[in-house]
Scaffold this active site. Structure first.
Site, PDB file in Angstrom:
ATOM      1  N   THR A 122       0.747  -1.449   0.016  1.00 32.87           N
ATOM      2  CA  THR A 122      -0.110  -0.006   0.037  1.00 32.87           C
ATOM      3  C   THR A 122       0.777   1.356  -0.042  1.00 32.87           C
ATOM      4  OG1 THR A 122      -1.469  -1.171   1.231  1.00 32.87           O
ATOM      5  CG2 THR A 122      -2.047   1.170   1.174  1.00 32.87           C
ATOM      6  N   PRO A 124       0.731   5.865   0.062  1.00 30.69           N
ATOM      7  CA  PRO A 124      -0.224   7.043   0.750  1.00 30.69           C
ATOM      8  C   PRO A 124      -1.357   7.222  -0.672  1.00 30.69           C
ATOM      9  CG  PRO A 124       2.301   7.557   0.970  1.00 30.69           C
ATOM     10  CD  PRO A 124       2.105   6.254   0.251  1.00 30.69           C
ATOM     11  N   GLU A 361      -5.900  -6.494   3.777  1.00 27.75           N
ATOM     12  CA  GLU A 361      -5.390  -7.580   2.764  1.00 27.75           C
ATOM     13  C   GLU A 361      -6.274  -7.421   1.338  1.00 27.75           C
ATOM     14  OE1 GLU A 361      -3.228  -8.884   4.595  1.00 27.75           O
ATOM     15  OE2 GLU A 361      -2.463 -10.742   3.554  1.00 27.75           O
TER      16      GLU A 361
HETATM   17  C1  LIG Z   1      -4.196  -1.369  10.544  1.00 24.45           C
HETATM   18  C2  LIG Z   1      -3.737  -1.750   8.999  1.00 24.45           C
HETATM   19  C3  LIG Z   1      -2.626  -2.681   8.682  1.00 24.45           C
HETATM   20  C4  LIG Z   1      -2.342  -2.537   7.556  1.00 24.45           C
HETATM   21  N1  LIG Z   1      -1.082  -3.435   6.987  1.00 24.45           N
HETATM   22  C5  LIG Z   1      -0.501  -3.212   5.658  1.00 24.45           C
HETATM   23  C6  LIG Z   1       0.650  -4.190   5.293  1.00 24.45           C
HETATM   24  O1  LIG Z   1       1.154  -4.721   6.495  1.00 24.45           O
HETATM   25  N2  LIG Z   1       1.167  -3.980   4.149  1.00 24.45           N
HETATM   26  C7  LIG Z   1       0.360  -3.247   3.139  1.00 24.45           C
HETATM   27  O2  LIG Z   1       0.676  -3.270   2.134  1.00 24.45           O
HETATM   28  N3  LIG Z   1      -0.705  -2.696   3.422  1.00 24.45           N
HETATM   29  C8  LIG Z   1      -1.145  -2.718   4.781  1.00 24.45           C
HETATM   30  N4  LIG Z   1      -2.529  -1.931   4.881  1.00 24.45           N
HETATM   31  C9  LIG Z   1      -3.206  -1.502   3.925  1.00 24.45           C
HETATM   32  C10 LIG Z   1      -4.382  -2.063   3.428  1.00 24.45           C
HETATM   33  O3  LIG Z   1      -4.248  -3.129   2.619  1.00 24.45           O
HETATM   34  C11 LIG Z   1      -5.248  -1.040   2.805  1.00 24.45           C
HETATM   35  O4  LIG Z   1      -5.813  -0.077   3.707  1.00 24.45           O
HETATM   36  C12 LIG Z   1      -6.213  -1.409   1.864  1.00 24.45           C
HETATM   37  O5  LIG Z   1      -5.841  -2.209   0.885  1.00 24.45           O
HETATM   38  C13 LIG Z   1      -7.203  -0.207   1.081  1.00 24.45           C
HETATM   39  O6  LIG Z   1      -6.415   0.748   0.539  1.00 24.45           O
HETATM   40  P1  LIG Z   1      -6.777   1.973   0.878  1.00 24.45           P
HETATM   41  O7  LIG Z   1      -6.633   2.466   2.429  1.00 24.45           O
HETATM   42  O8  LIG Z   1      -5.596   3.000   0.230  1.00 24.45           O
HETATM   43  O9  LIG Z   1      -8.021   2.622   0.451  1.00 24.45           O
HETATM   44  P2  LIG Z   1      -8.436   2.982  -1.098  1.00 24.45           P
HETATM   45  O10 LIG Z   1      -7.754   1.969  -2.039  1.00 24.45           O
HETATM   46  O11 LIG Z   1      -8.021   4.226  -1.285  1.00 24.45           O
HETATM   47  O12 LIG Z   1     -10.084   2.682  -1.136  1.00 24.45           O
HETATM   48  C14 LIG Z   1     -10.916   3.431  -0.616  1.00 24.45           C
HETATM   49  C15 LIG Z   1     -12.281   3.056  -0.602  1.00 24.45           C
HETATM   50  O13 LIG Z   1     -12.612   2.827  -2.114  1.00 24.45           O
HETATM   51  C16 LIG Z   1     -12.814   1.429  -2.441  1.00 24.45           C
HETATM   52  N5  LIG Z   1     -12.451   1.007  -3.824  1.00 24.45           N
HETATM   53  C17 LIG Z   1     -11.323   1.450  -4.278  1.00 24.45           C
HETATM   54  N6  LIG Z   1     -11.346   0.936  -5.586  1.00 24.45           N
HETATM   55  C18 LIG Z   1     -12.193   0.054  -5.872  1.00 24.45           C
HETATM   56  C19 LIG Z   1     -12.784  -0.592  -6.720  1.00 24.45           C
HETATM   57  N7  LIG Z   1     -12.042  -0.824  -7.998  1.00 24.45           N
HETATM   58  N8  LIG Z   1     -14.141  -1.181  -6.710  1.00 24.45           N
HETATM   59  C20 LIG Z   1     -14.924  -0.980  -5.417  1.00 24.45           C
HETATM   60  N9  LIG Z   1     -14.510  -0.196  -4.620  1.00 24.45           N
HETATM   61  C21 LIG Z   1     -13.213   0.290  -4.570  1.00 24.45           C
HETATM   62  C22 LIG Z   1     -12.389   0.603  -1.277  1.00 24.45           C
HETATM   63  O14 LIG Z   1     -12.902  -0.540  -1.271  1.00 24.45           O
HETATM   64  C23 LIG Z   1     -12.446   1.440   0.054  1.00 24.45           C
HETATM   65  O15 LIG Z   1     -13.742   1.473   0.163  1.00 24.45           O
HETATM   66  C24 LIG Z   1      -2.978  -1.988   6.496  1.00 24.45           C
HETATM   67  C25 LIG Z   1      -4.265  -1.426   6.669  1.00 24.45           C
HETATM   68  C26 LIG Z   1      -4.465  -1.254   7.868  1.00 24.45           C
HETATM   69  C27 LIG Z   1      -5.677  -0.385   8.249  1.00 24.45           C
END
Ligand SMILES: Cc1cc2nc3c(=O)[nH]c(=O)nc-3n(C[C@H](O)[C@H](O)[C@H](O)COP(=O)(O)OP(=O)(O)OC[C@H]3O[C@@H](n4cnc5c(N)ncnc54)[C@H](O)[C@@H]3O)c2cc1C
Length: 383
Positions: A122, A124, A361
């Site tokens: 992931t 920013p 995930e």
């Molecule tokens: C506590 C915690 C630990 C984590 N640990 C890790 C880690 O160890 N390594 C790592 O790499 N990541 C990690 N993550 C990140 C996590 O995998 C991401 O937060 C998640 O994949 C969503 O990405 P984003 O937050 O950028 O949301 P975005 O991708 O910005 O999505 C925002 C919203 O839009 C929706 N959305 C986006 N695209 C679509 C689509 N095509 N169709 C439908 N809906 C969509 C999403 O479902 C969500 O509701 C962690 C997150 C948290 C909160």
């Protein structure tokens, strides 16, 4: 089916959770304290080596056993299952795609937990749209020079090894063909810039990573060819999503077990509250859905063990188990009345932990995309 040894191992972890984890989880959570002693206990039990076979480890367990071990840990404290989830995905990535040299170099220390690993996908700018990532590793002589940043990386401070998903060819079309995985050891050019404050999943850090002209040897590339990282990571995420489903089982089970106890102790209108039909119905639905979630997760695990592609099954398990855990946690709040809202009880912790499995995930919206794509792919109409 688990082997007798695997069942015995799950029972050992169950006892560890009851005697070592449950008594301290509340205070560690409240203080947001890293559970050093419990992590040492997990190392001693061999939990960091569950994915690592001989000769590098002590023997790999089935994915079904891994699910039940994860469920036990999360039943005690979800954070502990988070401290070994990404680590196991990285170990499996190295096992499945690494060179002999990479296996020999990393797997023995990953198995003991002496070296812990995390995965960094992931950024920013977003986690769902991985192909839009901006972290780049340029090949230069016999090194890669990495620039970019990663967000929400769990265990970032305690992990010595980062499986970094990045672009080695930013101009590739389609973009996923330019994505590779690098095995990055901590060193100059890599900063854990800040820890992120979270609703739950306390005790274990989740942080931002910044790469500034970090140089790693060309041998850091997982496997031997650039451009395979996206496909490698999608396979890794299958077991990752099964693990997140198992974490949800643990949180849901803890909330159900606490509710079953409380509903027998607490009385109103002259009888234990479980005898009020509304409360009894909650308990019945909670137990039914939890068991359905467990069976779905074990189904995905067994298919995984058969070597099948399980993105749909893992997605279904993660989707259903996490939504179920959230629902069970909310119903546990209802059953506990005001005490469900009190930070002196564990119920509010389950309620804060459950949403992580919905988002982490790959969000549940993304799981639905994966599931429907597979459904249509497997059921095309004749044209
Ligand atoms: C506590 C915690 C630990 C984590 N640990 C890790 C880690 O160890 N390594 C790592 O790499 N990541 C990690 N993550 C990140 C996590 O995998 C991401 O937060 C998640 O994949 C969503 O990405 P984003 O937050 O950028 O949301 P975005 O991708 O910005 O999505 C925002 C919203 O839009 C929706 N959305 C986006 N695209 C679509 C689509 N095509 N169709 C439908 N809906 C969509 C999403 O479902 C969500 O509701 C962690 C997150 C948290 C909160």
């Amino acid at each position: 089916m688990l082997s007798t040894e695997e069942y015995d191992f799950v029972r050992v972890v169950q006892r560890f959770v009851d005697s070592e984890v449950k008594p301290v989880a509340h205070d560690l959570e409240a203080g947001d304290v890293y559970p050093e002693k419990l992590i040492d206990g997990m190392k001693e039990l061999g939990i960091y080596g569950l994915a690592v076979p001989e000769p590098w480890g002590f023997g790999r367990v089935s994915a079904a056993c891994y699910v039940l071990v994860t469920e036990e840990l999360a039943r005690g404290w979800m954070s502990l299952s988070g401290a070994m989830g990404g680590h196991t995905v990285v170990a499996k990535l190295i096992l499945d795609f690494g060179t002999q040299e990479q296996k020999d170099k990393y797997l023995p220390r990953l198995a003991t937990g002496e070296l812990r690993a995390t995965m960094a996908l992931t950024e920013p700018g977003g986690g769902s749209d991985l192909q839009a990532m901006r972290t780049v590793a340029h090949a230069q002589d016999d090194e890669y020079v990495i620039n970019g940043s990663k967000m929400w990386i769990s265990n970032a401070r305690h992990a010595g090894l980062v499986a970094l998903l990045c672009k080695t060819d930013p101009s590739a079309e389609p973009a996923h063909k330019g994505i590779s995985l690098l095995l990055v050891e901590k060193g100059e050019g890599l900063t854990v810039s800040r820890d992120l404050h979270k609703l739950g999943y306390k005790g274990v850090e989740t942080s931002e990573l910044v790469f500034e002209n970090m140089r790693v040897p060309a041998q850091a590339l997982l496997g031997t060819a650039e451009g395979e990282g996206f496909a490698q990571m999608m396979r890794g995420l299958e077991i990752g999503r099964i693990q997140v489903a198992a974490r949800a089982l643990g949180v849901g089970r803890a909330a159900l077990e606490d509710s079953l106890r409380y509903a027998q102790e607490r009385e109103s209108f002259g009888k234990p509250i479980w005898k009020h039909q509304s409360i009894g119905n909650y308990l019945a639905d909670m137990a039914t859905k939890l068991e359905a979630a467990r069976q779905l997760t074990l189904f995905a695990a067994r298919r995984y063990d058969d070597g099948a592609r399980v993105d749909m099954e893992a997605g279904m398990a993660k989707l259903f188990a996490s939504e179920t855990a959230m629902e069970i946690a909310l119903n546990a709040v209802r059953i506990h009345g005001g005490y469900g809202y009190s930070s002196e009880f564990d119920i509010e912790r389950y309620f804060r932990d459950a949403p992580l499995m919905i988002v982490g995930e790959g969000t549940n919206e993304i799981q639905r995309n994966v599931i429907v794509k597979q459904l249509i792919g497997r059921n095309p109409i004749p044209r």
